[in-house]
Motif scaffolding. Sequence first.
Motif, PDB file in Angstrom:
ATOM      1  N   LEU A   1      -2.130   4.207   0.066  1.00  0.00           N
ATOM      2  CA  LEU A   1      -2.027   3.100  -0.660  1.00  0.00           C
ATOM      3  C   LEU A   1      -0.670   2.773  -1.392  1.00  0.00           C
ATOM      4  N   CYS A   2      -0.460   1.535  -1.360  1.00  0.00           N
ATOM      5  CA  CYS A   2       0.989   1.360  -1.933  1.00  0.00           C
ATOM      6  C   CYS A   2       0.827  -0.177  -2.970  1.00  0.00           C
ATOM      7  N   ARG A   3       1.766  -0.123  -3.679  1.00  0.00           N
ATOM      8  CA  ARG A   3       1.890  -1.286  -4.734  1.00  0.00           C
ATOM      9  C   ARG A   3       3.332  -2.110  -4.607  1.00  0.00           C
ATOM     10  N   PHE A   4       2.941  -3.226  -5.173  1.00  0.00           N
ATOM     11  CA  PHE A   4       4.341  -4.021  -5.331  1.00  0.00           C
ATOM     12  C   PHE A   4       4.271  -4.667  -7.088  1.00  0.00           C
ATOM     13  N   GLU A   5       5.253  -5.343  -7.381  1.00  0.00           N
ATOM     14  CA  GLU A   5       5.525  -5.699  -8.754  1.00  0.00           C
ATOM     15  C   GLU A   5       4.569  -6.877  -8.913  1.00  0.00           C
ATOM     16  N   SER A   6       3.799  -6.901 -10.033  1.00  0.00           N
ATOM     17  CA  SER A   6       2.936  -7.767 -10.533  1.00  0.00           C
ATOM     18  C   SER A   6       3.607  -9.233 -10.428  1.00  0.00           C
ATOM     19  N   GLU A   7       4.739  -9.278 -10.759  1.00  0.00           N
ATOM     20  CA  GLU A   7       5.239 -10.686 -11.138  1.00  0.00           C
ATOM     21  C   GLU A   7       5.505 -11.435  -9.825  1.00  0.00           C
ATOM     22  N   PHE A   8       5.170 -10.933  -8.730  1.00  0.00           N
ATOM     23  CA  PHE A   8       4.829 -11.655  -7.290  1.00  0.00           C
ATOM     24  C   PHE A   8       3.578 -12.315  -7.350  1.00  0.00           C
ATOM     25  N   LEU A   9       2.576 -12.052  -8.238  1.00  0.00           N
ATOM     26  CA  LEU A   9       1.204 -12.685  -8.130  1.00  0.00           C
ATOM     27  C   LEU A   9       1.279 -14.131  -8.636  1.00  0.00           C
ATOM     28  N   ALA A  10       2.444 -14.412  -9.123  1.00  0.00           N
ATOM     29  CA  ALA A  10       2.561 -15.836  -9.584  1.00  0.00           C
ATOM     30  C   ALA A  10       2.793 -16.671  -8.168  1.00  0.00           C
ATOM     31  N   VAL A  11       2.926 -15.985  -7.409  1.00  0.00           N
ATOM     32  CA  VAL A  11       3.102 -16.821  -6.054  1.00  0.00           C
ATOM     33  C   VAL A  11       1.635 -17.261  -5.529  1.00  0.00           C
ATOM     34  N   PRO A  12       1.255 -18.525  -4.960  1.00  0.00           N
ATOM     35  CA  PRO A  12      -0.005 -18.426  -4.340  1.00  0.00           C
ATOM     36  C   PRO A  12      -0.430 -17.385  -3.165  1.00  0.00           C
ATOM     37  N   GLN A  13      -1.664 -16.643  -3.474  1.00  0.00           N
ATOM     38  CA  GLN A  13      -1.947 -15.525  -2.876  1.00  0.00           C
ATOM     39  C   GLN A  13      -1.884 -15.713  -1.155  1.00  0.00           C
ATOM     40  N   GLU A  14      -2.184 -16.969  -0.808  1.00  0.00           N
ATOM     41  CA  GLU A  14      -2.058 -17.139   0.717  1.00  0.00           C
ATOM     42  C   GLU A  14      -0.875 -16.603   1.370  1.00  0.00           C
ATOM     43  N   CYS A  15       0.319 -16.955   0.556  1.00  0.00           N
ATOM     44  CA  CYS A  15       1.860 -16.706   0.858  1.00  0.00           C
ATOM     45  C   CYS A  15       1.877 -15.217   1.117  1.00  0.00           C
ATOM     46  N   LEU A  16       1.415 -14.425   0.005  1.00  0.00           N
ATOM     47  CA  LEU A  16       1.687 -13.118  -0.179  1.00  0.00           C
ATOM     48  C   LEU A  16       0.944 -12.178   1.112  1.00  0.00           C
ATOM     49  N   ILE A  17      -0.323 -12.873   1.191  1.00  0.00           N
ATOM     50  CA  ILE A  17      -1.380 -12.119   2.221  1.00  0.00           C
ATOM     51  C   ILE A  17      -0.693 -12.347   3.478  1.00  0.00           C
ATOM     52  N   LEU A  18      -0.310 -13.659   3.677  1.00  0.00           N
ATOM     53  CA  LEU A  18       0.219 -13.944   5.065  1.00  0.00           C
ATOM     54  C   LEU A  18       1.385 -13.104   5.341  1.00  0.00           C
ATOM     55  N   THR A  19       2.355 -12.959   4.494  1.00  0.00           N
ATOM     56  CA  THR A  19       3.678 -12.117   4.820  1.00  0.00           C
ATOM     57  C   THR A  19       3.459 -10.997   5.094  1.00  0.00           C
ATOM     58  N   MET A  20       2.378 -10.231   4.167  1.00  0.00           N
ATOM     59  CA  MET A  20       2.334  -8.888   4.258  1.00  0.00           C
ATOM     60  C   MET A  20       1.426  -8.529   5.571  1.00  0.00           C
ATOM     61  N   LYS A  21       0.748  -9.300   5.937  1.00  0.00           N
ATOM     62  CA  LYS A  21      -0.182  -9.334   7.369  1.00  0.00           C
ATOM     63  C   LYS A  21       0.701  -9.571   8.472  1.00  0.00           C
ATOM     64  N   ALA A  22       1.271 -10.645   8.484  1.00  0.00           N
ATOM     65  CA  ALA A  22       2.095 -11.216   9.892  1.00  0.00           C
ATOM     66  C   ALA A  22       3.252 -10.443  10.058  1.00  0.00           C
ATOM     67  N   ASN A  23       3.862 -10.149   8.824  1.00  0.00           N
ATOM     68  CA  ASN A  23       5.327  -9.312   9.024  1.00  0.00           C
ATOM     69  C   ASN A  23       5.339  -7.762   9.000  1.00  0.00           C
ATOM     70  N   GLN A  24       4.406  -7.316   8.003  1.00  0.00           N
ATOM     71  CA  GLN A  24       4.206  -5.752   7.873  1.00  0.00           C
ATOM     72  C   GLN A  24       2.879  -5.256   8.342  1.00  0.00           C
ATOM     73  N   LYS A  25       1.992  -5.884   8.618  1.00  0.00           N
ATOM     74  CA  LYS A  25       0.773  -5.176   9.339  1.00  0.00           C
ATOM     75  C   LYS A  25      -0.002  -4.582   8.349  1.00  0.00           C
ATOM     76  N   TYR A  26       0.203  -5.046   6.945  1.00  0.00           N
ATOM     77  CA  TYR A  26      -0.512  -4.439   5.889  1.00  0.00           C
ATOM     78  C   TYR A  26      -1.716  -4.989   5.584  1.00  0.00           C
ATOM     79  N   PHE A  27      -2.752  -4.363   4.874  1.00  0.00           N
ATOM     80  CA  PHE A  27      -3.968  -4.798   4.501  1.00  0.00           C
ATOM     81  C   PHE A  27      -3.930  -5.005   3.071  1.00  0.00           C
TER      82      PHE A  27
END
Length: 698
Positions: free
Chosen positions: A270-296
Amino acid sequence: MMSANLLVELFVEELPPKALKKLGEAFASLLGDGLKAQGLAPADAGIVSFASPRRLAVHVAGVAAKAADRAVQQKLMPVAVALTADGQPTPALLKKLAAVGADASVVPQLKRQPDGKAEALFWDSVVPGATLAEGLQKALDETLAKLPIPKVMTYQLSDGWTDVKFVRPAHGLVALHGSEVVGVKAFGLGAGRETRGHRFESAAPKIVIESADSYAAQLREQGAVIASFAERRAEIVRQLNERAGGLKPIDDDALLDEVTGLVERPNVLLCRFESEFLAVPQECLILTMKANQKYFPLLDAAGKLTNQFLVVSNIRPDDASAVTGGNERVVRPRLADAKFFFDQDRKKTLAERVPGLAKVVYHGKLGTQGERVERVRAIAKAIAGMLGTDAGLVDQAARFAKADLLTDMVGEFPELQGIMGGYYARHDGLDGSVAEAIEDHYKPRFAGDELPRNDVGVVVALADKLETLVGLFGIGQLPTGDRDPFALRRHALGVVRMLTETALTRRLELAALLQSALPAFGPLIQDPSTALTQFILDRLAGALREQGYTAQEVDAVLALTPQRLSDVLSRLDAVREFASLPEAPALAAANKRIGNILKKVETPVEARVDDALLQEAAERDLAAALKTVAPKADAAFEQGQYAASLRELAALKAPVDAFFDGVMVNADDAALRANRLGLLKTLHQAMNRVADLSRLAS
């Protein structure tokens, strides 16, 4: 004949993770089939596939040490060619016998048997069964040649001279029949019983496999490797759900398969990132975590992204803080980039971006994206006029639908086109229905995807797909075989789904819809309506067969080229009900017979009957039955009651049968013949309004 379980493993450098599942399945099935084809493994032999980042392996149950001998009868040649007049073998026969491994001594054993109009000589022989070493070598060679390798790699063997082409360099081969090594080779490697475990956590550099049946257990216990792709995947799923702690890991089968192809013994953290990034549309964050880092990424109960994510590690240190900390540091710049793109993009409105589309080439023959947008707007306005949808909102959505193609976010993540347009439209203060339409106008993007949420979105999505289909068909850019670079099949399926599943478009007719798109192109294209109509109906036919309708039922309905696709399901259900009636087979056969008769008539036949020319009782009865049945069937048809319309036709069975039993259609008298053909034409039209019933004839 001794049999035992067989294990074959090819040990290689890290395989492409996205292809690993398919490679593992193909390696197992191809090699198993190869052994079965040679009689070395029973037809129902159990086959277990293994695939990890550094190995492809298969376990085959009940493999024989030697295949059973087979009795084979070979045709040699006609007797007239094989033997002289006094029964002696000719040079041609002796040459043929030598080619099959025999000589003149077997001539007395040859059999004469009929072969068509002549006699031929046949030789009965016994072919020795292949040994396991021979058969496995053949099966292994064929398997390696047929693997679905996405990109072939060329490397040199240890001799420094020989080039080999394979998905990745191979470094080891294991082949065990029970506990015995089978002497086969691959890529210059001789088979043995040694393999390697986890790159970092194996108990020893090499693992000596004791037997075929101990392979998986030894790799797990000594090598720290879960060799089975399916077991490793299931273990990742278990750990993801366990570590999520009440949250929900993102559901993505492709990502799950890829991660399974990256690790040998998964450890989910389990990992975490700063809550301030949640202001960005979640589709963007989800895609960058999945596509670039292979995170869930982890979602809450409402489906909203949280600031927690799961990483699937390939190592299990006592203190995992270094692993989690490293992944948190790595993801931070990715999320910061997404935030930067989002902030920068909002400094410019969609309206300000539209002129820039005139500089983006869409297609060499169809102009720029700017020109394409104007065509989509024109088509959308035409459709809105047919449906009574708000033309102003439709035009606004169509105008801005492609503007997000010029944003930094879509430039980085093309998968977000449309989605980002919706966010930026809301930021610009556009109407909510317009923002939704911009977001949805690419839908449905794939099989099973949702349709646009509102009427404006349906119109724009339909216009967008029609612009693509009509434009590319109009310049002759049709899909060929497996090649469909513009995804025209997917666009056609999207049109089908919107016309059949959306209440708004139920009354739209396909021909009118295609014609409404033509003016937007002017002289750029030729009218592709005929070919495009068939293309769309072919996609519909495939979708209907997948839903369980038979090819015969689908063919019967679509043969009439129905214009309202929303009616097709009702027609199919009516056809299915009609086919269950006892009168159906005879009426379908009669319909087919009538169609064939009418096709042979050289001059056009009018559906008109002169009662004064009805001479035979059977033709008078049929004409009378038609006057009674046809109006009822037509009335039901006009009301969309297709099943009722077809049920009315059942009353025609007896008079139709009597007509064909007692009436000569091609009478010598021209007027009589024309009248009977007119009667059949009238009958044919009455019977084929819902579907072409002749297609139901066996």
